[in-house]
Design a protein around this motif. Structure first.
Motif, short mmCIF file in Angstrom:
data_model
loop_
_atom_site.label_atom_id
_atom_site.label_comp_id
_atom_site.label_asym_id
_atom_site.label_seq_id
_atom_site.Cartn_x
_atom_site.Cartn_y
_atom_site.Cartn_z
N SER A 3 0.83 -1.20 0.00
CA SER A 3 0.00 0.00 0.00
C SER A 3 0.87 1.24 0.00
N GLU A 4 0.29 2.29 -0.50
CA GLU A 4 1.02 3.53 -0.68
C GLU A 4 0.11 4.65 -0.20
N SER A 5 0.68 5.55 0.52
CA SER A 5 -0.11 6.67 1.03
C SER A 5 0.61 7.93 0.62
N GLU A 29 -4.67 7.05 -0.99
CA GLU A 29 -3.98 5.80 -0.69
C GLU A 29 -4.18 4.88 -1.88
N TYR A 31 -3.55 0.62 -3.12
CA TYR A 31 -3.29 -0.73 -2.64
C TYR A 31 -3.09 -1.64 -3.86
N ASN A 51 -8.45 6.30 3.47
CA ASN A 51 -7.97 5.04 4.05
C ASN A 51 -9.06 3.99 4.01
N GLY A 54 -6.74 -1.87 5.65
CA GLY A 54 -5.39 -2.08 6.13
C GLY A 54 -5.17 -1.97 7.61
N THR A 80 -6.86 -7.03 -3.66
CA THR A 80 -5.72 -6.16 -3.95
C THR A 80 -4.52 -6.92 -4.53
N TYR A 84 -5.51 -2.78 -8.63
CA TYR A 84 -4.79 -1.63 -8.07
C TYR A 84 -5.87 -0.65 -7.60
#
Lengths: 402, 402
Positions: A3-5, A29, A31, A51, A54, A80, A84
Motif C-alpha cells: 500500500s502507498e499513502s 492511498e 493498494y 484510508n 489495512g 488487492t 490496483y
C-alpha cells in the motif's frame, strides 16, 4: 498488502463554482500493483477518508479509517492482489486534502473563504490524482452513499475513462426529506455560537455541540427504524456516564438516560474529534447539490455516452437512499441500453448496510468486477421482475416491522 | 356553537414523580351542552392547546388554535349539538395551564424547577377538571398522537370512567427511532446558550434557534417521505427572504435555498413565537416516558379492567406512530376480549394525517361515537385480515414511493 499513502499536489484548481485556489493537495492511498488495466477507483462516503483498508487490528473509527476493510484486501471481494485500488480524500474534506481547515498560500486558514465544492469537483480532482499516478483508463469506479453519486458522476463526466461503474446505496439525487434533514443538520452547526461564522480554528472552543447534533441527525438517517428498535428498544443505558455530554435540566433526572441516547452521544463524541465542522457544511452541500441529470434532460441522457457496464446495489432497509431510487436509475440505464444490474440486498441495517454487510455486498462486487453484469452473484431486478410480477416490492415490509 | 373557555384551579397537585406544586391551574375549553351522558374529552397533541375548534375565519397556527376545527363543531363528525366536548391544556404546557413558564406562589417563574410531568399527570389533571365541571363518567375520550397515548392512559388509570376510547395516530409507547429524534431535538434546545439552564424568561434573548431546530426535526417526523417529495421535491424557494433565518457562510450562496428549507424555516419561525422551549423539553419527555404497559406485564393486562369499546385509527404513511404499532395494540385489546376496531386509513400525509385528513378521519369517528365498533364507517383490520391473507401489509408501499 502493498500500500502507498501520499499527497498529490495538483497546483491551481478551478472549482465548478468559478472560484479557484492556487494549490490543491489531495491525500490518497493506493493498494496493490498497477498493471495497466487493473485500476479501481473507490469513492468514499460523506465523512469517509482515503484510508479504505489495512488497519486490521484497530478500530475503524466510523469511516475515518479502513471503512471497507472487510471488502478490500488480499483475497477479499475487491482483491488487492488482482486490482490496483486507489482512493482519494475529496476536496473540502479534512483528511489531508485541501479544505476549509487548510491554510492558503499566505498561511491563513481558508475557513469559509474556501470555495464551495461540488461532486463534479471531486471527480475532476480524482481524475487529476490518477494522472499523477499514471493511471489512464480505469477498470472500475466504485463508491457507496455520496461516494456512489461520485462514481455515477464519472459515467457522466468521463464516460470513456471507466469500463464499469458501481454505485452502492446511492441515488441520482437526494429527495426532499434527505435535503431537509441535511439542512437542519447544517443549522445545528451554524447556530452554535462557537461556529463564529466559520472562524473557530484559533479559538479555544469549537462548534462541537452543533457538529454533534448534526452527526446524530445523520446517524438516525443511516440506521433503519427496525434495526434501532432491535438494537436499543427503550432500554435505559447501562451507565449514565455520558449523560452530561449535553446540558440538561434537573427535571431530566427523573427519566432514564436511554441506551439509544448513550449510543448517539458516544458516536457524536468520537465524530467531533475527527471531523471539521466547516467540512461538514461543505460536503453535505455538495451531496445535496448533486443531480445526475443536471445539464441534461434526464438521467438517461446524462449517462448515454457511457458505454460500460453498471452495477447498482441497494438495501431494502435504507430509507435515506432507497431501493426505489436505485430502481428508477436502473430504468434510466436500461432506457439507453447501457448494461446495468440492480442488485437488491435484503438488509435491516439501513443505509449503513453498505459498510456493515460485507458478506452480502462482497460477492456481487467480486463477480461484477470479474464478469460484469453476468457475474454469478450479480442479480438484477429486471430478472426477478420477469419471474415475479410483484418485483422487489415485498422487501419493504422490513422497514417498519417491529 | 356554545363554547366556554375557563381555567380550573385545582389547588395542590401531586405529580407522579413525587413532587408537588401548591396550585395547579388548568386552562380548558368546552363546546356544546352537558346532558349527563354526552361528555367527550379530547386530548391534544404535543404542542396543541385546549382550543379545539371555533376559529373558522382565522389561521389555525399549527395546533395552537382550532386544531380539530374540521372535526369538531355543529354537524361535524364530533357534533357539538350532540356531545359536550371538553379539552384541557396539559400540565407542563404553555397555553394557560401551569408549566415551566408560569410563576410559583412566590411570584418566581418555575422554569426548570417545575416538576417533571408524565402523561399520567395529564390524565389525573383532566379527571380533576371534569370533576369541577360536574362531569363524572365520559361517553368517550379521544386524542391524536401523544393525545392518543393520553386517551389510552384513561383506559388504564380510570377504566370505569369512559364508555369508549379513541386513539388516533398513537402507539402504546415510542420506539427507539422516535426516542432518538426527540432526544436530539432536546439537545438542540439545551445547547442553545440562550437556554441558559432554562432560565431565560427575563432575558432579552431566548433559545429560539434551538427550539426552531427541535421543531424542524419534529416537522420532518410528522410528514411522510413521499409527501415531502411531492410537495417540495428539490425546487429552489420562490423567494430567498427567509434565507437569513439562520446564520450561513458565504459558500452557501452558491447553492439554492430550497423550498423545503423555506417551508421549515417559516414553520419554525411561527412555532418559536407560540411555544415555550422548556415546555418542549417537558412535554417530549412525557411522551418519551409513556409506556402503556408500565406497572403491568404487558399492554393487554394494562387495559384489562377497561370494559368499554376502543377505536384505533392509524395512517399508512405515518412513520412516527406506525400502523404496525396500532395493530399490535389492537391485538392486545383482542387478547383480553376488549372490543376494539383498528381502522387503517390510506394516507400519504404522514403523522399529520390526523389533522389534515378530516374527510377520512371524520366518518369513523362519528359512527364510532354513535354505534361503537359496529358503526357503519368503522372498519377493523381483523375483518380485512379474514378477507385477505395479506392483511394491511400492502399499505406500506406508499411510504417510500417517489
Amino acid at each position: 498488502m502493498k500500500s502507498e499513502s501520499g499527497t498529490a499536489s495538483l497546483g491551481r484548481f478551478d472549482f465548478a463554482c468559478g472560484d479557484e485556489i492556487e494549490s490543491l493537495e489531495v491525500a490518497y492511498e493506493a493498494y496493490g500493483e498497477f498493471n495497466g488495466d487493473n485500476a479501481v477507483l473507490l469513492c468514499h462516503a460523506l465523512t469517509g477518508s482515503q484510508n479504505v483498508a489495512g488497519y486490521t487490528d484497530e478500530e475503524t473509527d466510523g469511516q475515518a479509517r479502513a471503512w471497507w476493510n472487510d471488502i478490500v484486501g488480499p483475497g477479499k471481494a475487491i482483491d488487492t492482489t488482482e486490482y490496483y485500488v486507489v482512493c482519494a480524500n475529496v476536496p473540502g474534506s479534512c483528511y489531508g486534502t485541501t479544505g476549509p481547515a487548510s491554510t492558503d498560500p499566505e498561511g491563513e486558514v481558508y475557513a469559509t473563504d474556501f470555495p464551495p465544492v461540488t461532486v463534479q469537483d471531486w471527480t475532476r480532482a480524482q481524475r487529476q490524482v490518477l494522472d499523477t499516478l499514471g493511471v489512464g483508463r480505469l477498470h472500475a469506479v466504485a463508491g457507496g452513499s455520496v461516494g456512489g453519486m461520485n462514481a455515477l458522476d464519472w459515467a457522466r463526466q468521463y464516460p470513456d475513462d471507466a469500463e464499469c461503474i458501481i454505485a452502492v446505496a446511492a441515488a441520482p439525487r437526494l429527495d426532499a426529506q434527505s435535503l431537509a434533514l441535511d439542512a437542519i443538520a447544517r443549522r445545528a452547526i451554524t447556530t452554535d455560537p462557537n461556529w463564529n461564522d466559520g472562524d473557530y480554528y484559533d479559538a479555544e472552543t469549537t462548534p462541537t455541540d452543533g457538529l454533534a447534533i448534526a452527526r446524530q441527525i445523520g446517524h438516525v438517517m443511516y440506521l433503519s427504524k427496525s434495526s434501532m428498535q432491535q438494537k436499543f428498544a427503550r432500554r435505559a443505558a447501562g451507565r449514565d456516564a455520558r449523560r452530561d455530554s449535553f446540558p440538561v435540566d434537573p427535571a431530566a433526572a427523573f427519566f432514564p438516560y436511554r441506551d439509544v441516547e448513550s449510543y448517539l452521544d458516544y458516536q457524536a463524541e468520537k465524530f467531533v474529534d475527527r471531523f471539521d465542522p466547516n467540512s461538514y457544511l461543505y460536503l453535505t452541500r455538495a451531496m445535496d447539490d448533486y443531480d445526475l441529470a443536471e445539464g441534461y434532460e434526464d438521467d438517461a441522457r446524462a449517462i448515454a455516452a457511457f458505454e460500460g457496464e453498471t452495477l447498482l446495489i441497494s438495501f431494502t432497509g435504507d430509507w435515506h437512499f432507497t431501493t426505489e431510487q436505485s430502481e428508477a436509475l436502473a430504468e434510466a440505464f436500461r432506457s439507453v441500453s447501457t448494461p446495468v444490474a440492480h442488485h437488491v440486498i435484503e438488509s435491516d441495517h439501513g443505509h449503513d448496510a453498505f459498510l456493515v454487510e460485507p458478506d452480502k455486498v462482497g460477492p456481487p462486487l467480486r463477480d461484477f468486477l470479474a464478469d460484469g453484469i453476468n457475474g454469478r452473484a450479480v442479480h438484477d431486478t429486471a430478472d426477478s421482475n420477469a419471474d415475479n410480477d410483484s418485483g422487489f416490492a415485498p422487501v419493504h415490509a422490513s422497514l417498519f416491522s417491529q
